[in-house]
Write a protein that holds these residues in place. Structure first.
Motif, short mmCIF file in Angstrom:
data_model
loop_
_atom_site.label_atom_id
_atom_site.label_comp_id
_atom_site.label_asym_id
_atom_site.label_seq_id
_atom_site.Cartn_x
_atom_site.Cartn_y
_atom_site.Cartn_z
N ILE A 259 -48.15 14.25 15.19
CA ILE A 259 -48.71 14.45 13.85
C ILE A 259 -48.44 15.86 13.30
O ILE A 259 -48.16 16.01 12.13
N TRP A 260 -48.58 16.90 14.13
CA TRP A 260 -48.39 18.24 13.54
C TRP A 260 -47.56 19.20 14.39
O TRP A 260 -47.36 20.33 13.99
N LYS B 89 -43.80 16.89 9.34
CA LYS B 89 -44.27 15.84 10.26
C LYS B 89 -45.60 15.26 9.79
O LYS B 89 -45.73 14.03 9.67
N PRO B 90 -46.64 16.07 9.51
CA PRO B 90 -47.87 15.47 8.99
C PRO B 90 -47.68 14.76 7.66
O PRO B 90 -48.37 13.77 7.38
N LEU B 91 -46.73 15.22 6.84
CA LEU B 91 -46.45 14.52 5.58
C LEU B 91 -45.92 13.12 5.84
O LEU B 91 -46.29 12.17 5.16
N LEU B 92 -45.01 13.01 6.80
CA LEU B 92 -44.45 11.69 7.12
C LEU B 92 -45.56 10.76 7.61
O LEU B 92 -45.64 9.60 7.21
N PHE B 93 -46.43 11.30 8.46
CA PHE B 93 -47.56 10.50 8.95
C PHE B 93 -48.45 10.05 7.79
O PHE B 93 -48.81 8.88 7.67
N ALA B 94 -48.79 11.00 6.92
CA ALA B 94 -49.68 10.68 5.80
C ALA B 94 -49.00 9.70 4.84
O ALA B 94 -49.68 8.84 4.26
N ALA B 98 -50.40 6.25 3.66
CA ALA B 98 -50.69 6.03 2.24
C ALA B 98 -49.90 4.85 1.67
O ALA B 98 -50.41 4.12 0.82
N ILE B 99 -48.67 4.69 2.09
CA ILE B 99 -47.84 3.60 1.54
C ILE B 99 -48.31 2.25 2.07
O ILE B 99 -48.35 1.26 1.34
N GLY B 100 -48.69 2.21 3.32
CA GLY B 100 -49.18 0.96 3.90
C GLY B 100 -48.04 0.05 4.33
O GLY B 100 -46.87 0.25 3.98
N GLU B 251 -53.11 9.16 -3.60
CA GLU B 251 -53.46 8.64 -2.28
C GLU B 251 -53.04 9.63 -1.18
O GLU B 251 -53.80 9.88 -0.23
N LEU B 252 -51.85 10.18 -1.33
CA LEU B 252 -51.36 11.14 -0.35
C LEU B 252 -52.25 12.38 -0.30
O LEU B 252 -52.56 12.90 0.78
N THR B 253 -52.70 12.83 -1.46
CA THR B 253 -53.61 13.97 -1.52
C THR B 253 -54.92 13.63 -0.81
O THR B 253 -55.48 14.46 -0.08
N GLY B 254 -55.38 12.40 -1.00
CA GLY B 254 -56.60 11.98 -0.31
C GLY B 254 -56.42 12.00 1.21
O GLY B 254 -57.25 12.55 1.93
N VAL B 255 -55.34 11.44 1.69
CA VAL B 255 -55.09 11.43 3.14
C VAL B 255 -54.95 12.86 3.66
O VAL B 255 -55.53 13.23 4.68
#
Lengths: 422, 422
Positions: A259-260, B89-94, B98-100, B251-255
């Motif tokens: 994740i990070w 990396k955390p962006l890809l996870f988020a 977010a996309i589902g 949604e991404l901002t929320g995650v």
């Protein structure tokens, strides 16, 4: 849909209102509001030598410093039990992922625990906190809630405790921590103890659940609150010794690596220094602790004047008043929920807070969380003066903010007559 | 069980071998291996003024700089489309969160995509890459794989592309990107385009999927590769314009707000500066690009000498040889899998690589990923000389490392006789 974290959302809303020229008294966000301790920024000067990723769990220096930090606080710790992260928030998320199972939370509790569980597709079981203090569930209700949840098909895996607590600003008594740990043990739960406010206990120390459930309690903490370094994003966790703890450390490292990757290396250098407890850092935290205690006590006095229920502050910079006793007066002003109360404070008085519903309470609860730390000033100079003043409540900007808050609360809660809507 | 990311794990293993006195040639880890650009460390000097959390998506300055950076590269972008994070990396996870939906990946592809999908409880559908280049699935096989996956109950939601690619070090031709985007559109997929190596294209530019599927493509990138700042953890994403993109940004901002809060504020200051493309940063990236191209080409030549198949390097600092043509010679040495090949290289020759299985390939594939960037030197001075030398391959430490690699590869793959096990 994952809404932005309520705490971060109110902070952004207040910044926008201020940029539009509004004078907002910001009690909505848990930023520690004091300057950076001496000597820390200088540690970033060698950052150009620290551009490599480094180990996932942290540099040997940072992990050794964190282990020493815990050990000096009575919790013997090896560097191999430490894992750093960009804040304790990602650590909490990774721990819920790594521990597995559904998530048991005190109610109220910090906004992100339940949201993180939801992102992982886990159920959440919330249990009210006792009258004495927040951050831990009421032991009797916990036992009941666990049985009920299991009967309904839940698989509780992790119990998250907040010691010292956000949002109530209180410290759970040792006997309640012990009782809750005994129940967690009986039910095979792991305890995640969020201790990011523990260094800011106003008087004396905090009893960690590690004392009662050593082999199954993970502690998370960081420098965001004690050293007011939220914007530097430095968190770390201590996994238990023993075989379960070693497995968890491996699993947590795995999740972290996906994740990070690692905490930014220059920030690890800051942590390695600050966690050695150098005298200027210790003094800075002591000064912040005094300031938080003093201003929280001042706000508490003004809250009690309105007749609201509010636990006396014991740590950090939060208060969690319950305006239930003022329900009639509030209803006369069209206010029947915590959100309406927070909205009225913001729209009629320019005071930002968060309603209890952000912390998992029912919408009808007339509870608010007040973060008192953003009263210290809006400039680095004001914050520095607040930190060093023997009587910070008498500084003009703090004194006038306290008066404004008292007036606003009185205006909303006095019984004498229904006020015209402004 | 989430194992540590294979790339980070091999890096830690090599560090441990080196600390134990072993001389290891490290081709296992994607660290860019060049010094920090001038002027960046100085930006951290004001970090004591940046201890607040700030907005989740990033400061106005950093978001404006990132929007300008994309716009100057032909992709008109507003600051509201940008979100920063502690690494991509955390962006890809988020984004996967977010996309589902289930996750479609090229095979081979970067180690963490599939692991992240697993953490989120999503299925993974992998599709082989074409002979021309990696980072995108073969279009014909993609269509088939999607139909098959849906027939088996999967719900594909996101297609992750890597442009330019890790692990193959190649750039997908525009017509293949177009074909893949058309299929994604037909199947209602969102495209996540990981473009963290795009600035390091050896010659010319990279064709982003945004060109063909503008409204449903999210781009992630960061400064870890182009500016060799992996240890500073600076990543950012560009969400599409249009209503889907706006929803995704929210949604991404929320995650993000629930998992990491924000990128460390001092690092945002670095990003705001570097993404303005100041001349010394542009020159630094150009020098790194030349160095990566030169050394990757040198290693490619030595790989081809063994008879291995290997796409010519086009971007970044990776090569992905397939020793399938050497299967008989390798079998004579007891090597029948990629992992055995990587182990033999490490144990017999002290050369660290990663097997193709780390990137989703079958264990029997005799593929390896070689990261050539850690050949540049082990000290800041060596790395600086590599960056500025007109003929870096002739620097003694690089030249001898290239010779050592060529000898080891020859030793393992020559047909003449089975070598004794050392």
């Amino acid at each position: 849909m994952t809404s932005p974290s309520a705490t971060l959302a109110v902070d952004e809303a207040v910044q926008a209102l201020r940029e539009a020229g509004h004078d907002v008294l910001h009690l909505g966000f848990g930023e520690a509001g004091v300057p950076v301790a001496p000597g820390l920024t200088e540690l970033l000067a060698d950052a150009h030598l620290r551009n490599g990723y480094g180990p996932v769990a942290g540099s040997p220096q940072a992990r050794a410093a964190a282990a020493g930090w815990f050990t000096r606080r009575g919790l013997s710790t090896e560097p191999g039990q430490i894992l750093f992260a960009p804040g304790s928030k990602p650590l909490l998320f990774a721990l819920l992922a790594a521990i597995g199972g559904d998530v048991v939370l005190p109610r109220p509790s910090w906004v992100s625990y339940a949201a993180q569980a939801a992102l992982l597709g886990r159920r959440v079981v919330t249990v009210p906190v006792p009258a004495e203090a927040g951050g831990i569930p009421d032991p009797d209700l916990l036992e009941q809630a666990l049985r009920g949840a299991v009967a309904e098909g839940a698989r509780p895996g992790a119990l998250v405790l907040t010691v010292a607590d956000n949002p109530t600003g209180t410290i759970a008594p040792a006997e309640q921590v012990e009782a809750v740990c005994a129940i967690a043990e009986r039910h095979g739960l792991a305890v995640v103890s969020d201790e990011i406010y523990a260094e800011l206990s106003h008087r004396g120390t905090v009893t960690s659940p590690v004392r009662y459930l050593a082999e199954r309690t993970v502690v998370t903490t960081g420098l965001s609150k004690s050293l007011a370094l939220g914007g530097w994003r430095i968190g770390f966790a201590r996994t238990p010794s023993g075989s379960w703890g070693r497995r968890l450390q491996r699993e947590l490292t795995g999740v972290a690596s996906e994740i990070w990757s690692s905490l930014a290396a220059p920030m690890q250098a800051v942590a390695a220094h600050a966690l050695d407890d150098p005298p200027e850092v210790t003094a800075h935290i002591a000064a912040a602790r005094r300031l938080h205690a003093r201003i929280a006590a001042e706000v508490h006095t003004r809250l009690r004047t309105t007749g609201a229920l509010c636990r006396p502050p014991g740590a950090g910079f939060y208060l969690y008043p319950d305006f239930g006793p003022n329900r009639a007066a509030l209803r006369a002003r069209g206010i029947t929920t915590g959100t309406e109360l927070a909205t009225a404070l913001l729209e009629r008085h320019g005071i930002a807070t968060l309603p209890g519903s952000a912390f998992g309470e029912a919408g009808t609860a007339l509870t608010l969380r007040l973060a008192t730390s953003l009263l210290y000033g809006t400039t680095p100079q004001q914050r520095h003066m607040a930190l060093t003043s023997p009587e910070p409540q008498d500084l003009p900007w703090i004194s006038s903010a306290l008066t404004r808050l008292g007036t606003a609360l009185g205006d909303l809660t006095t019984d004498r007559h229904a006020r015209p809507q402004s």
